[in-house]
Design a protein around this motif. Sequence first.
Motif, PDB file in Angstrom:
ATOM      1  N   GLN A 116      -3.470  49.575  10.084  1.00  0.00           N
ATOM      2  CA  GLN A 116      -2.237  48.797  10.196  1.00  0.00           C
ATOM      3  C   GLN A 116      -1.011  49.699  10.195  1.00  0.00           C
ATOM      4  O   GLN A 116      -0.043  49.474  10.936  1.00  0.00           O
ATOM      5  N   ILE A 117      -1.059  50.744   9.363  1.00  0.00           N
ATOM      6  CA  ILE A 117       0.078  51.685   9.303  1.00  0.00           C
ATOM      7  C   ILE A 117       0.226  52.406  10.632  1.00  0.00           C
ATOM      8  O   ILE A 117       1.339  52.572  11.152  1.00  0.00           O
ATOM      9  N   ARG A 128      -0.867  51.432  13.618  1.00  0.00           N
ATOM     10  CA  ARG A 128      -0.462  50.467  14.624  1.00  0.00           C
ATOM     11  C   ARG A 128       1.056  50.194  14.537  1.00  0.00           C
ATOM     12  O   ARG A 128       1.760  50.131  15.550  1.00  0.00           O
ATOM     13  N   LYS A 129       1.572  50.081  13.299  1.00  0.00           N
ATOM     14  CA  LYS A 129       2.988  49.811  13.102  1.00  0.00           C
ATOM     15  C   LYS A 129       3.822  50.976  13.588  1.00  0.00           C
ATOM     16  O   LYS A 129       4.875  50.804  14.218  1.00  0.00           O
ATOM     17  N   GLY A 130       3.307  52.208  13.322  1.00  0.00           N
ATOM     18  CA  GLY A 130       4.031  53.401  13.769  1.00  0.00           C
ATOM     19  C   GLY A 130       4.080  53.493  15.277  1.00  0.00           C
ATOM     20  O   GLY A 130       5.078  53.898  15.869  1.00  0.00           O
ATOM     21  N   LYS A 131       2.980  53.147  15.951  1.00  0.00           N
ATOM     22  CA  LYS A 131       2.902  53.196  17.406  1.00  0.00           C
ATOM     23  C   LYS A 131       3.876  52.185  18.033  1.00  0.00           C
ATOM     24  O   LYS A 131       4.502  52.446  19.049  1.00  0.00           O
ATOM     25  N   SER A 132       3.983  50.996  17.391  1.00  0.00           N
ATOM     26  CA  SER A 132       4.827  49.936  17.939  1.00  0.00           C
ATOM     27  C   SER A 132       6.321  50.281  17.845  1.00  0.00           C
ATOM     28  O   SER A 132       7.147  49.748  18.568  1.00  0.00           O
ATOM     29  N   GLN A 133       6.684  51.185  16.891  1.00  0.00           N
ATOM     30  CA  GLN A 133       8.085  51.546  16.696  1.00  0.00           C
ATOM     31  C   GLN A 133       8.528  52.688  17.603  1.00  0.00           C
ATOM     32  O   GLN A 133       9.700  53.013  17.673  1.00  0.00           O
TER      33      GLN A 133
END
Length: 297
Positions: free
Chosen positions: A288-289, A291-296
């Motif tokens: 999840q971490i 994935r969140k970094g990739k989305s930003q």
Amino acid sequence: MIIKEATYRKKEIEELEKLLKREDLTKRQIFLIERELYRIRKGIKGEKDAAYFINFYFKDSKNWFVLHDLRLEYKGRVAQIDHLLINRLFHIYILETKNMGQKIEITETGEFIIHYKKSRFGIPSPIEQNLRHQALLKEIIENEKLLPVSFGIRIKPRYFSYVLVHPNTIIKRPQKDKFDTSSIIKADQIYNITQKNAENLGIILDIVKLSSEETVKTFARKLLRFHRKSEVNWYKYFNIKEKITDYKPPRQYFCAKCKATISEKEALYCWDRKKIFGGKAYCYKCQQIIRKGKSQV
């Protein structure tokens, strides 16, 4: 009265049957295991046949106490007693059972020959075998002072040794003056034998010497302290490897970020998404971490 029931070597049979399922056995090992199973089962049948008659006559008696399948260990020696009968006068019957088939022949020199179908073969003397059991039993009782004391004197037991065979077995005996075979009896004769021995000993005159039920039970419980279950290492006995070497432990997977243990399902999920996780495996939280970094970005 039954003090100890027989176990009939259930555990040993299960272990041998399990061994036979091994795929790495040689033909000789299979033969030896099957032969041992046959020998044990045949012996059990003889013990059960004899136990039926013993229990029929003595199970409900308040004057007789029965111990089946007694394996005594003492100072490095073993006595495997199939049946032990004790009465309130401490007359002790050591009974060995033999499943000898349809016919047994006893020669003038005390040799035992079994007739099976068209074959004849010798076996060790069951009379001598049972006398060895009696000797060890007597040694335990005397050395460990197991018998009670009455009026300041320790009770002295009387020992009787018999070999029981199936009632249908034909016994070919030599002349009595050549070799005494009176200790070889058919299992259904055991009650009459005990009665005959009592008459010969003048048991009526000994009624005043009767011990209480609890006294005999206490003696039996003390004797049971020397009972040990048979522990055979069948792997060593038949020269079989105890462990199969082709065993492979299950793989373990770890998160590339936090090093926590993860499931195979979590690892495969990451490996199937190389663009996101770079071919590495992560736990759900770290996924999840990332994935969140990739989305930003």
